[in-house]
Design a protein around this motif. Structure first.
Motif, PDB file in Angstrom:
ATOM      1  N   PRO A  79      14.930  24.101  48.189  1.00  0.00           N
ATOM      2  CA  PRO A  79      14.261  22.812  48.393  1.00  0.00           C
ATOM      3  C   PRO A  79      13.942  22.571  49.868  1.00  0.00           C
ATOM      4  O   PRO A  79      14.820  22.705  50.731  1.00  0.00           O
ATOM      5  CB  PRO A  79      15.291  21.799  47.873  1.00  0.00           C
ATOM      6  CG  PRO A  79      16.117  22.568  46.896  1.00  0.00           C
ATOM      7  CD  PRO A  79      16.214  23.952  47.464  1.00  0.00           C
ATOM      8  N   VAL A 103       9.005  19.927  48.600  1.00  0.00           N
ATOM      9  CA  VAL A 103       9.346  18.807  47.726  1.00  0.00           C
ATOM     10  C   VAL A 103       8.795  17.501  48.272  1.00  0.00           C
ATOM     11  O   VAL A 103       8.296  16.658  47.533  1.00  0.00           O
ATOM     12  CB  VAL A 103      10.874  18.705  47.554  1.00  0.00           C
ATOM     13  CG1 VAL A 103      11.257  17.473  46.742  1.00  0.00           C
ATOM     14  CG2 VAL A 103      11.415  19.958  46.894  1.00  0.00           C
ATOM     15  N   ALA A 131      15.293  16.115  47.227  1.00  0.00           N
ATOM     16  CA  ALA A 131      15.123  17.569  47.305  1.00  0.00           C
ATOM     17  C   ALA A 131      16.321  18.301  46.727  1.00  0.00           C
ATOM     18  O   ALA A 131      16.177  19.332  46.062  1.00  0.00           O
ATOM     19  CB  ALA A 131      14.897  17.982  48.760  1.00  0.00           C
ATOM     20  N   SER A 134      15.986  18.785  43.091  1.00  0.00           N
ATOM     21  CA  SER A 134      14.695  19.303  42.643  1.00  0.00           C
ATOM     22  C   SER A 134      14.787  20.745  42.179  1.00  0.00           C
ATOM     23  O   SER A 134      15.789  21.426  42.390  1.00  0.00           O
ATOM     24  CB  SER A 134      13.673  19.192  43.780  1.00  0.00           C
ATOM     25  OG  SER A 134      13.970  20.120  44.807  1.00  0.00           O
ATOM     26  N   GLY A 167       6.757  15.602  44.035  1.00  0.00           N
ATOM     27  CA  GLY A 167       6.198  16.701  43.263  1.00  0.00           C
ATOM     28  C   GLY A 167       4.892  16.360  42.582  1.00  0.00           C
ATOM     29  O   GLY A 167       4.292  17.212  41.921  1.00  0.00           O
ATOM     30  N   ILE A 311       9.557  18.437  39.087  1.00  0.00           N
ATOM     31  CA  ILE A 311      10.286  18.747  40.322  1.00  0.00           C
ATOM     32  C   ILE A 311      11.511  17.843  40.419  1.00  0.00           C
ATOM     33  O   ILE A 311      12.615  18.295  40.735  1.00  0.00           O
ATOM     34  CB  ILE A 311       9.375  18.559  41.547  1.00  0.00           C
ATOM     35  CG1 ILE A 311       8.189  19.533  41.485  1.00  0.00           C
ATOM     36  CG2 ILE A 311      10.145  18.743  42.846  1.00  0.00           C
ATOM     37  CD1 ILE A 311       8.578  20.984  41.571  1.00  0.00           C
TER      38      ILE A 311
END
Length: 362
Positions: A79, A103, A131, A134, A167, A311
């Motif tokens: 990420p 991200v 992040a 993600s 995302g 994401i």
């Protein structure tokens, strides 16, 4: 206590690295475990430290951030939060970072007042937390100049709503690339800084059969067109002579965002019979979930992106938890699901109300 998010700071400016470290110093769930001044140093730090999240500058010596990001996502997906100087001039570069798998992209902290630093810290912490949850993945290059829907300058009598956040720039691109409905207008709210939204609309226009425009206040909705809310402005749909138009304003943020998805969704409640679908794509938080719930309860067909292809499954996940989604589908099926909904609605009588088959996919 849970293990803190381990962060590596990558920036050629020692002063910027020191500032980022200071902003994160007293955040208990985030730990800065190292720094790097360029991509080559970053590569060695990543091997040694295995960070959970990397903050990455775009402009760096020897190898720029985009090239490094591309290599990272191909060889060791991690990420990444880009921390850059967000300007209109650099918007295409930063949008390319999203395409390569970043991200989030943040403005480098520039202010020195307590309020400015507090705001920068809040955004940085939020982005790092998002992040860390993600699923980073490198995107494929977008097709250029696809065939546009021909001859559509008619006023739109039907519309679709799309909301997204973390995302979402790439998710929206994929949905519009697969779009099937030349007689529908699309209104899009993506959480995005003001410096990026015009370039984002231009990029979507290059890869979509729709004519994608950066929304303008008072603009009439046309069939076969999509409208991206400008960063920093809420977007609403309003009735206009012969159809619908866009209203933009600087009213206070909603759910901490401007534009906010809930503002757009709420504005469509008065015109629900002409709304073929409301869609929530990947994003952190819950913006749009309650607006989608209200639309769902009023009979509008609603679609949430599934967890596997998101994401960050925040906004669509909250909508699903509220029972607000008629369908939960992978990203690659969203456009077709909207097209199916449009056909179902056009073949139903106004009295039919909600769709006869209400299904939630696994």
């Amino acid at each position: 206590m849970s293990t803190p998010i381990r962060v590596l700071l990558v920036d050629d400016s020692a002063a910027m690295r020191a500032l980022l470290r200071e902003l994160l110093a007293d955040t208990q769930d985030i730990a800065v475990i190292g720094e790097a001044a360029d991509a080559y140093e970053a590569r060695e730090r990543i091997k040694a430290l295995n960070p959970d999240v990397i903050t990455l500058d775009v402009e760096m010596p020897r190898m720029n951030g985009l090239r490094f990001l591309e290599n990272l996502m191909r060889l060791r997906p991690t990420p990444v939060v880009m921390v850059s100087s967000l300007t209109a001039k650099g918007a295409q570069t930063t949008l390319q970072a999203f395409a390569l798998g970043a991200v989030e992209v943040l403005q480098k902290p520039a202010g020195t007042t307590n309020a400015e630093l507090a705001a920068a810290k809040d955004e940085l912490v939020r982005a790092i937390r998002a992040a860390s949850k993600s699923r980073p993945r490198m995107r494929m290059a977008e097709p250029v100049n696809p065939a546009k829907f021909a001859g559509n300058v008619a006023t739109a009598s039907r519309f679709c709503l799309i909301g997204a956040s973390t995302g979402g720039t790439e998710a929206i691109r994929e949905v519009l690339e697969r779009w099937r409905l030349p007689d529908v207008a699309v209104l899009i709210v993506q959480h995005i800084p003001p410096a990026f939204s015009a370039s984002f609309a231009e990029r979507l226009d290059r890869s979509s059969p729709l004519f994608v425009r950066h929304a303008v206040d008072g603009q009439a909705l046309q069939a076969g067109h999509a409208y991206v809310a400008p960063g920093g402005l809420h977007m609403r749909i309003v009735r206009a002579r012969g159809g619908y138009a866009i209203r933009l304003d600087e009213s206070p943020p909603v759910n901490r965002h401007r534009p906010a998805v809930d503002v757009l969704f709420d504005s469509a409640m008065a015109f629900k019979r002409d709304c073929i679908a409301a869609v929530l794509l990947t994003g952190m938080g819950d913006d749009g979930a309650r607006g989608m719930e209200a639309l769902h309860n009023s009979g509008v067909f609603t679609i949430a992106q599934d967890e596997a292809t998101s994401i960050v499954w925040g906004m669509p996940g909250v909508a699903v938890s509220l029972g607000a989604a008629d369908r939960v589908v992978p990203l690659q099926h969203v456009a077709q699901t909207v097209a199916d909904a449009a056909r179902t609605r056009s073949s139903s009588s106004p009295a039919a109300g909600r769709y006869s088959e209400k299904r939630i996919s696994p």
